[in-house]
Design an enzyme around this catalytic site. Structure first.
Site, PDB file in Angstrom:
ATOM      1  N   ASP A  59       0.812  -1.215   0.000  1.00 33.51           N
ATOM      2  CA  ASP A  59       0.000   0.000   0.000  1.00 33.51           C
ATOM      3  C   ASP A  59       0.847   1.267   0.000  1.00 33.51           C
ATOM      4  O   ASP A  59       0.309   2.369  -0.081  1.00 33.51           O
ATOM      5  CB  ASP A  59      -0.936   0.021   1.211  1.00 33.51           C
ATOM      6  N   CYS A  60       2.152   1.120   0.088  1.00 34.11           N
ATOM      7  CA  CYS A  60       3.069   2.257   0.175  1.00 34.11           C
ATOM      8  C   CYS A  60       3.777   2.480  -1.157  1.00 34.11           C
ATOM      9  O   CYS A  60       4.426   1.577  -1.688  1.00 34.11           O
ATOM     10  CB  CYS A  60       4.096   1.988   1.273  1.00 34.11           C
TER      11      CYS A  60
END
Length: 144
Positions: free
Chosen positions: A13-14
């Site tokens: 998600d980063c």
């Protein structure tokens, strides 16, 4: 760790973590990807990584988009031991990505820090997801 062994503690998600993984793979490596938010941490694992990367629990603490503030971990009176306990309970508190190669262990923020850990780089040009160029068309690192 074998000659070409690379481990990335990754959060998909980063954006920074995705950029680092993409850089490693574009350079021809097949890293072991550990999604630490799903798999979690142990204290010995974190202590080993932090020692190898010259980090402390406080310096490795993710302070934004994490529960650090709600858990009162940003107060100066909070000890490294308390932060470490929280990191084991809430894996998202560890800043990412952490990359391990035969050349060392680093918290790779910004993404291009990973280049210091690789024996060879992707052929250029290479840009991050946001379009920022980090390797030019000649294969040289771009410093901004």
């Amino acid at each position: 760790m074998t000659e070409n062994m690379i481990v990335i503690y990754h959060n998909p998600d980063c954006g920074t973590s995705r950029n680092v993984l993409q850089l490693i793979e574009a350079a021809g490596y097949l890293p072991q990807v550990i999604e630490y938010v799903k798999e979690g941490w142990t204290k010995p694992q974190l202590l080993g990584l932090f020692a190898a990367a010259d980090l402390t629990p406080r310096s490795a603490l993710r302070t934004t988009k994490s529960p650090a503030a709600e858990l009162n971990l940003l107060e100066e009176t909070v000890t490294d031991a308390q932060i470490l306990d929280a990191m084991v309970e809430y894996p998202i508190l560890v800043n990412r990505p952490i990359v391990c190669t035969p050349k060392g262990v680093r918290l790779c923020r910004p993404s291009e820090v990973v280049l210091d850990l690789l024996d060879h780089w992707p052929s250029g040009p290479f840009a991050k997801e946001d379009g920022e160029l980090i390797i030019d068309e000649r294969g040289n690192r771009v410093y901004t």
